[in-house]
Scaffold this active site. Structure first.
Site, PDB file in Angstrom:
ATOM      1  N   LYS A 130       1.538   4.137   7.084  1.00 20.12           N
ATOM      2  CA  LYS A 130       0.790   5.019   6.179  1.00 20.12           C
ATOM      3  C   LYS A 130       1.372   6.429   6.229  1.00 20.12           C
ATOM      4  O   LYS A 130       2.204   6.747   7.066  1.00 20.12           O
ATOM      5  CB  LYS A 130      -0.684   5.083   6.573  1.00 20.12           C
ATOM      6  CG  LYS A 130      -1.418   3.752   6.598  1.00 20.12           C
ATOM      7  CD  LYS A 130      -1.615   3.166   5.222  1.00 20.12           C
ATOM      8  CE  LYS A 130      -2.314   1.819   5.286  1.00 20.12           C
ATOM      9  NZ  LYS A 130      -2.393   1.167   3.973  1.00 20.12           N
TER      10      LYS A 130
ATOM     11  N   SER B 211       0.801  -1.224   0.000  1.00 18.18           N
ATOM     12  CA  SER B 211       0.000   0.000   0.000  1.00 18.18           C
ATOM     13  C   SER B 211       0.836   1.279   0.000  1.00 18.18           C
ATOM     14  O   SER B 211       0.293   2.362  -0.198  1.00 18.18           O
ATOM     15  CB  SER B 211      -0.948   0.032   1.193  1.00 18.18           C
ATOM     16  OG  SER B 211      -0.262   0.360   2.381  1.00 18.18           O
TER      17      SER B 211
END
Length: 217
Positions: free
Chosen positions: A83, A40
């Site tokens: 993230k 991701s």
């Protein structure tokens, strides 16, 4: 009978114990290595790469927009997530026309995965970040489980800031914070030691095992 062999043994044991204590102190309070799992955060971070997570400086200043952070998995599990911080406390984050807008200003995001656009992953496309929380997303927006799914994350659940990619050696580089024209970069309170949750991360994840990993799902 000479006591020298016993003395040498004691010195070796003492050195080993001291080394372990120093290692544990550094890993707990200063910096900790993690291996990136899943995809991701492509292409900023690739699966199998290693990053060093700074746990010390966030104790003295807030996390900033653009920081790459490792945090406790929001829905349970043992592997932390990794993230990028997009929204700070009080920010209004909107997703429209394939782009991200913060407080009405479109973010310039050169780090996004090639050809990717940002789309809502549920019914919501507009979010207001609560106090002492962060809105985070993966750089590979089409392959990321992030705040679009599980909402903003408490600052107290953040383990630290990824600041160095160090392995494989040919990828060695500092993970610099991008600039966002028209927007400030800071605003979130740093985590307090008393509020910290034990480290564990896949929506872009990392783990706190002896050889730590983070999920980038």
């Amino acid at each position: 009978m000479s006591q020298r062999p016993l003395g040498c043994l004691f010195e070796v044991v003492e050195t080993l114990v001291l080394t372990v204590v120093i290692f544990l102190v550094i890993q707990t309070f200063v910096a900790q290595p993690y291996r990136v799992e899943q995809e991701s955060m492509q292409h900023t971070l690739e699966q199998g790469q290693y990053v060093l997570v700074d746990k010390l400086t966030p104790r003295f200043g807030p996390y900033a927009r653009g920081d790459i952070v490792v945090f406790e998995p929001p829905e349970g599990g043992s592997v932390p997530f990794i993230k990028r911080v997009i929204g700070l406390p009080g920010d209004k984050v909107e997703i429209r026309d394939g782009a991200v807008f913060v407080n009405g200003t479109e973010l310039v995001e050169p780090y996004i995965y090639d050809g990717d656009t940002t789309l809502p992953t549920g019914e919501e496309s507009s979010y207001v970040v609560p106090p002492e929380q962060l809105f985070v997303m993966g750089d590979h927006r089409g392959n990321s489980t992030d705040s679009r799914v599980f909402g903003a994350i408490p600052v107290s659940n953040v383990i630290g800031r990824a600041w160095l990619r160090y392995w494989p050696i040919d990828t060695l580089s500092i993970l610099r914070r991008p600039e966002y024209p028209g927007l400030g970069s800071t605003g979130a309170l740093p985590p307090r030691p008393a509020d910290r949750v034990a480290a564990t991360g896949s929506a872009g994840r990392v783990t706190g095992r002896p050889l730590n990993a983070v999920r980038a799902a």
